[in-house]
Design an enzyme around this catalytic site. Structure first.
Site, PDB file in Angstrom:
ATOM      1  N   ASP A   1      -3.708 -42.164  23.745  1.00 54.62           N
ATOM      2  CA  ASP A   1      -4.307 -40.951  23.172  1.00 54.62           C
ATOM      3  C   ASP A   1      -3.304 -40.038  22.457  1.00 54.62           C
ATOM      4  O   ASP A   1      -3.684 -39.000  21.940  1.00 54.62           O
ATOM      5  CB  ASP A   1      -5.030 -40.161  24.262  1.00 54.62           C
ATOM      6  CG  ASP A   1      -4.070 -39.563  25.281  1.00 54.62           C
ATOM      7  OD1 ASP A   1      -2.842 -39.772  25.186  1.00 54.62           O
ATOM      8  OD2 ASP A   1      -4.558 -38.865  26.193  1.00 54.62           O
TER       9      ASP A   1
ATOM     10  N   TYR B   1       6.841 -38.670  21.234  1.00 55.05           N
ATOM     11  CA  TYR B   1       7.641 -39.379  22.238  1.00 55.05           C
ATOM     12  C   TYR B   1       9.011 -39.784  21.725  1.00 55.05           C
ATOM     13  O   TYR B   1       9.912 -40.075  22.530  1.00 55.05           O
ATOM     14  CB  TYR B   1       6.894 -40.612  22.763  1.00 55.05           C
ATOM     15  CG  TYR B   1       5.972 -40.274  23.900  1.00 55.05           C
ATOM     16  CD1 TYR B   1       6.446 -40.207  25.201  1.00 55.05           C
ATOM     17  CD2 TYR B   1       4.635 -39.991  23.685  1.00 55.05           C
ATOM     18  CE1 TYR B   1       5.613 -39.874  26.256  1.00 55.05           C
ATOM     19  CE2 TYR B   1       3.787 -39.659  24.730  1.00 55.05           C
ATOM     20  CZ  TYR B   1       4.283 -39.604  26.016  1.00 55.05           C
ATOM     21  OH  TYR B   1       3.469 -39.271  27.064  1.00 55.05           O
TER      22      TYR B   1
HETATM   23  P1  NAD Z   1      -3.767 -40.586  39.078  1.00 60.98           P
HETATM   24  O1  NAD Z   1      -2.687 -40.999  40.006  1.00 60.98           O
HETATM   25  O2  NAD Z   1      -4.462 -39.290  39.286  1.00 60.98           O
HETATM   26  O3  NAD Z   1      -4.904 -41.719  39.093  1.00 60.98           O
HETATM   27  C1  NAD Z   1      -4.652 -43.073  39.134  1.00 60.98           C
HETATM   28  C2  NAD Z   1      -5.543 -43.754  40.176  1.00 60.98           C
HETATM   29  O4  NAD Z   1      -5.262 -45.162  40.128  1.00 60.98           O
HETATM   30  C3  NAD Z   1      -5.292 -43.314  41.621  1.00 60.98           C
HETATM   31  O5  NAD Z   1      -6.492 -42.859  42.215  1.00 60.98           O
HETATM   32  C4  NAD Z   1      -4.767 -44.573  42.299  1.00 60.98           C
HETATM   33  O6  NAD Z   1      -5.170 -44.703  43.641  1.00 60.98           O
HETATM   34  C5  NAD Z   1      -5.374 -45.663  41.439  1.00 60.98           C
HETATM   35  N1  NAD Z   1      -4.691 -46.955  41.536  1.00 60.98           N
HETATM   36  C6  NAD Z   1      -3.368 -47.188  41.608  1.00 60.98           C
HETATM   37  N2  NAD Z   1      -3.128 -48.498  41.666  1.00 60.98           N
HETATM   38  C7  NAD Z   1      -4.332 -49.126  41.638  1.00 60.98           C
HETATM   39  C8  NAD Z   1      -4.737 -50.490  41.677  1.00 60.98           C
HETATM   40  N3  NAD Z   1      -3.834 -51.469  41.730  1.00 60.98           N
HETATM   41  N4  NAD Z   1      -6.057 -50.759  41.638  1.00 60.98           N
HETATM   42  C9  NAD Z   1      -6.962 -49.777  41.565  1.00 60.98           C
HETATM   43  N5  NAD Z   1      -6.648 -48.463  41.514  1.00 60.98           N
HETATM   44  C10 NAD Z   1      -5.340 -48.142  41.555  1.00 60.98           C
HETATM   45  O7  NAD Z   1      -3.152 -40.665  37.611  1.00 60.98           O
HETATM   46  P2  NAD Z   1      -3.541 -39.931  36.243  1.00 60.98           P
HETATM   47  O8  NAD Z   1      -2.479 -38.946  35.908  1.00 60.98           O
HETATM   48  O9  NAD Z   1      -4.921 -39.438  36.280  1.00 60.98           O
HETATM   49  O10 NAD Z   1      -3.373 -41.094  35.199  1.00 60.98           O
HETATM   50  C11 NAD Z   1      -4.072 -42.313  35.282  1.00 60.98           C
HETATM   51  C12 NAD Z   1      -3.503 -43.312  34.297  1.00 60.98           C
HETATM   52  O11 NAD Z   1      -3.877 -43.001  32.970  1.00 60.98           O
HETATM   53  C13 NAD Z   1      -1.980 -43.388  34.304  1.00 60.98           C
HETATM   54  O12 NAD Z   1      -1.578 -44.742  34.115  1.00 60.98           O
HETATM   55  C14 NAD Z   1      -1.608 -42.588  33.085  1.00 60.98           C
HETATM   56  O13 NAD Z   1      -0.329 -42.904  32.632  1.00 60.98           O
HETATM   57  C15 NAD Z   1      -2.704 -43.028  32.160  1.00 60.98           C
HETATM   58  N6  NAD Z   1      -2.930 -42.238  30.963  1.00 60.98           N
HETATM   59  C16 NAD Z   1      -2.820 -42.887  29.786  1.00 60.98           C
HETATM   60  C17 NAD Z   1      -3.034 -42.248  28.608  1.00 60.98           C
HETATM   61  C18 NAD Z   1      -2.809 -42.999  27.340  1.00 60.98           C
HETATM   62  O14 NAD Z   1      -2.549 -42.434  26.334  1.00 60.98           O
HETATM   63  N7  NAD Z   1      -2.847 -44.337  27.333  1.00 60.98           N
HETATM   64  C19 NAD Z   1      -3.396 -40.898  28.619  1.00 60.98           C
HETATM   65  C20 NAD Z   1      -3.511 -40.219  29.833  1.00 60.98           C
HETATM   66  C21 NAD Z   1      -3.280 -40.913  31.013  1.00 60.98           C
HETATM   67  C1  G6P Z   2      -0.051 -38.425  26.719  1.00 61.19           C
HETATM   68  C2  G6P Z   2       0.266 -39.881  26.610  1.00 61.19           C
HETATM   69  C3  G6P Z   2      -0.082 -40.586  27.888  1.00 61.19           C
HETATM   70  C4  G6P Z   2       0.633 -39.938  29.046  1.00 61.19           C
HETATM   71  C5  G6P Z   2       0.290 -38.478  29.116  1.00 61.19           C
HETATM   72  C6  G6P Z   2       1.133 -37.784  30.167  1.00 61.19           C
HETATM   73  O1  G6P Z   2      -1.428 -38.230  26.759  1.00 61.19           O
HETATM   74  O2  G6P Z   2      -0.380 -40.511  25.540  1.00 61.19           O
HETATM   75  O3  G6P Z   2       0.250 -41.942  27.756  1.00 61.19           O
HETATM   76  O4  G6P Z   2       0.288 -40.561  30.267  1.00 61.19           O
HETATM   77  O5  G6P Z   2       0.545 -37.860  27.889  1.00 61.19           O
HETATM   78  O6  G6P Z   2       0.618 -36.533  30.388  1.00 61.19           O
HETATM   79  P1  G6P Z   2       0.946 -35.716  31.724  1.00 61.19           P
HETATM   80  O7  G6P Z   2       0.150 -34.482  31.545  1.00 61.19           O
HETATM   81  O8  G6P Z   2       0.477 -36.591  32.878  1.00 61.19           O
HETATM   82  O9  G6P Z   2       2.416 -35.511  31.732  1.00 61.19           O
HETATM   83 MN    MN Z   3      -0.089 -42.765  25.758  1.00 54.79          MN
END
Ligand code: NAD
Ligand code: G6P
Ligand code: MN
Length: 442
Positions: free
Chosen positions: A170, A265
Site C-alpha cells: 500500500d 522507503y
Molecule cells: P498484527 O500483529 O496486529 O496482526 C497480525 C496477525 O497475524 C496476528 O493476530 C497474529 O497472531 C497473526 N499470525 C501470525 N502468524 C500467523 C500464522 N502463521 N498464521 C495465522 N496467523 C498468524 O500486525 P499488523 O500490524 O496488523 O500487520 C499485519 C501484517 O500486514 C504485517 O505483515 C504487516 O507488515 C502487513 N502490512 C502490509 C502492508 C503492505 O503494504 N503490504 C500494509 C500494512 C500492513
Molecule cells: C506501509 C507499508 C507497509 C508497512 C507499514 C508499516 O503501509 O507499505 O508494508 O507494514 O507501512 O506501518 P506501521 O504503522 O506498522 O509502522
Molecule cells: Mn508495504
C-alpha cells in the site's frame, strides 16, 4: 452479481476492523456471502472477531460470519484469501528493530537486518497459508500483503511458482494519494503511473492525468521543497510524527535523482546514518505501534463487546485499503484494472534479472496479472536494485537450505550494513532471538 466467500488470514491484525468496514462500504462493487477470520493466536483473534461479529450483525446481517483457528474450517469454500499475518507479532518486530541498533545499524520492520529477520519468520507462515488454500479451495486466489512482501514474493516465486498468489503493497498508494492532494486532484485514480523497482524500493518514472498531461514537472517542484508532505494534513494511516518525518525526508531522497520520484522507503538505504542518529534504541516504531494503533484498536473492540453494539465506536474505515477490493474485483470480473503488483520481471524491465520479483504496473484480469513493459532503467537504480535483489534471493536460499553462510552473505550485502563482521554479530543475535521461528541454520 456473484457473491464471494473470503477468509482474512491474520484475523487478529490491527488492520482487520478497518478492512472489514472497508469491505462493507464496497459491497455494491464486491458482494460478500461469507466472511471468515483465521489466525493461529485464538485469544488475540477473538477480541477482534467478537467485535466484528457485532458490527456485522448490525450492518450486514446477510453475511455469514465465523472465526476459527482451524485451517480446514477457515479455508474450505473460499474464493479469496486476504493475507496479513505478522509471524512473531509486535514483540518480534521490536527485536528486529532493536537488535541491529545495538550494533549501530538501522533497525526497521522490512529494511536491512530487521526485514531479513522478519522474512525468515514470514516465509514459513505464508507458505503454510498457500498450502491450506490449495488443499481446501484449489480455485481460490491469495491476495497477500503480509510483510516483508519482497522476500515473501521471492519465496512464493521460487517455492510455489504455480500458486495463485498476488503480492501487493500500500505504500505507493499512500504516496499517490498524497500526490493527488498536492496537485489538487480528487483521487489517485485520476493518474496513470509508470513505476518500477522492488517492493519498498522503487521510483515513479512518469505520472500523467487522464488527458495525457505530464504531471511530473509540478510534482518534482513540490517534492524538491516539501517531500510528500501535502499542503493540508492527511487523515487515516501514516499520520504520526514519525511517518511525517519519512514523508518530509523524501525531499532529500528525491535530490539523488531529480528525474524520478522516490518511494519513501529508500530513505533507509540512502540515509541510514541519519536514521540511526534520530533513532531511540530503547523506543522504536514497534513501541509506537503497540502504544498507539494496537492499544486503540483492541480498546475499541473491547468496548464494542462490552456495550454489545458498534454504535458510537471509534473504529474507522480503512478507505485506502479499497485497493484490495479493486484487486479482488479485477480477478473476479476480469476488469483489467491497472495496478502495481510484485511480479516476476520476465523482461518488463529489460536490463534487469528476468527472475527478479519487481514492483511494476500490471493489467489484472481473471487469469492474473499481465505486467506492462517498463523498458531500460538507469545505472543508479539498476545498481541499487541489483544489490537489494541479491539480498532478497539469498534470504530465500538461506531459509530453503538452512544455510548460515547464505544468511550472513545476505546481511553483509545489505546496503545498510557496514561490514561482514558487523553482519555476523547482528546475525548471531538474531539467531538467538528467532530460535522459535527460524529453521535451524547449519
Ligand atoms: P498484527 O500483529 O496486529 O496482526 C497480525 C496477525 O497475524 C496476528 O493476530 C497474529 O497472531 C497473526 N499470525 C501470525 N502468524 C500467523 C500464522 N502463521 N498464521 C495465522 N496467523 C498468524 O500486525 P499488523 O500490524 O496488523 O500487520 C499485519 C501484517 O500486514 C504485517 O505483515 C504487516 O507488515 C502487513 N502490512 C502490509 C502492508 C503492505 O503494504 N503490504 C500494509 C500494512 C500492513
Ligand atoms: C506501509 C507499508 C507497509 C508497512 C507499514 C508499516 O503501509 O507499505 O508494508 O507494514 O507501512 O506501518 P506501521 O504503522 O506498522 O509502522
Ligand atoms: Mn508495504
Amino acid at each position: 452479481m456473484k457473491q464471494f466467500s473470503i477468509v482474512i488470514a491474520g484475523g487478529g491484525s490491527t488492520f482487520t476492523p478497518g478492512i472489514v468496514l472497508m469491505l462493507l462500504e464496497n459491497l455494491n462493487r464486491f458482494p460478500i456471502r461469507r466472511l471468515t477470520f483465521y489466525d493461529n493466536d485464538g485469544a488475540r483473534q477473538e477480541v477482534v472477531a467478537e467485535a466484528c461479529k457485532i458490527l456485522l450483525k448490525e450492518k450486514a446481517p446477510q453475511i455469514d460470519f465465523a472465526y476459527t483457528t482451524d485451517p480446514q474450517t477457515a479455508f474450505t469454500d473460499v474464493d479469496f484469501v486476504m493475507a496479513h499475518i505478522r509471524v512473531g507479532k509486535y514483540p518480534m518486530r521490536e527485536l528486529d528493530e532493536k537488535i541491529p541498533l545495538r550494533h549501530g545499524v538501522l533497525g526497521q520492520e522490512t529494511c536491512g537486518p530487521g526485514g531479513i529477520a522478519y522474512g525468515m519468520r514470514s516465509i514459513g507462515g505464508v507458505l503454510e497459508l498457500v498450502k491450506y488454500m490449495e488443499q481446501y479451495s484449489p480455485n481460490a486466489w491469495m491476495l497477500n500483503y503480509s510483510n516483508p512482501a519482497a522476500i515473501v514474493a521471492e519465496a512464493t516465486r521460487a517455492l510455489c511458482p504455480q500458486s495463485k498468489i498476488l503480492n501487493i503493497c500500500d505504500m505507493p498508494i499512500g504516496i499517490e494519494n498524497r500526490m493527488a492532494s498536492i496537485l489538487g486532484y480528487s483521487s489517485r485514480k485520476d493518474f496513470d503511473v509508470m513505476y518500477y523497482g522492488l517492493n519498498h524500493f522503487g521510483w515513479w518514472k512518469t505520472i500523467t492525468n487522464k488527458q495525457g498531461e505530464n504531471l511530473m514537472p509540478k510534482l518534482r517542484e513540490y517534492v524538491a521543497q516539501h517531500g510528500y508532505v501535502p499542503p493540508t494534513p492527511e487523515a487515516g494511516q501514516h499520520v504520526e510524527a514519525s511517518w511525517n518525518d519519512t514523508f518530509a525526508k523524501a525531499k532529500a531522497v528525491y535530490a539523488l535523482d531529480p528525474e524520478t520520484l522516490p518511494n519513501t522507503y529508500l530513505k533507509y538505504y540512502l540515509f541510514p546514518d541519519d536514521v540511526v542518529a534520530h533513532s531511540d534504541p530503547t523506543h522504536t516504531r514497534a513501541n509506537e505501534v503497540m502504544e498507539g494503533r494496537e492499544k486503540h484498536v483492541f480498546g475499541e473492540c473491547r468496548k464494542v463487546i462490552e456495550q454489545k453494539t458498534a454504535a458510537g465506536c471509534a473504529l474507522e474505515v480503512d478507505e485506502h485499503a479499497s485497493y484490495i477490493v479493486d484487486l479482488a474485483r479485477a480477478i473476479a470480473f476480469n476488469t483489467k484494472e491497472r495496478m502495481l503488483l510484485i511480479v516476476e520481471n520476465q523482461g518488463s524491465i529489460e536490463n534487469f534479472n528476468t527472475d527478479a520479483m519487481v514492483e511494476i504496473p500490471c493489467l489484472i484480469g481473471s487469469n492474473g496479472p499481465e505486467p506492462l513493459r517498463v523498458g531500460a532503467i538507469p545505472t543508479f537504480q539498476h545498481g541499487m536494485m541489483s544489490q537489494q535483489v541479491a539480498v532478497e534471493k539469498l534470504v530465500v536460499e538461506a531459509w530453503t537450505e538452512k544455510s548460515y553462510q547464505k544468511l550472513w552473505q545476505a546481511i553483509t550485502l545489505s546496503k545498510i550494513v557496514p561490514s561482514a563482521s558487523v553482519a555476523k554479530a547482528i546475525l548471531d543475535d538474531l539467531i538467538e532471538a528467532n530460535k522459535d521461528f527460524w529453521p535451524t541454520l547449519e
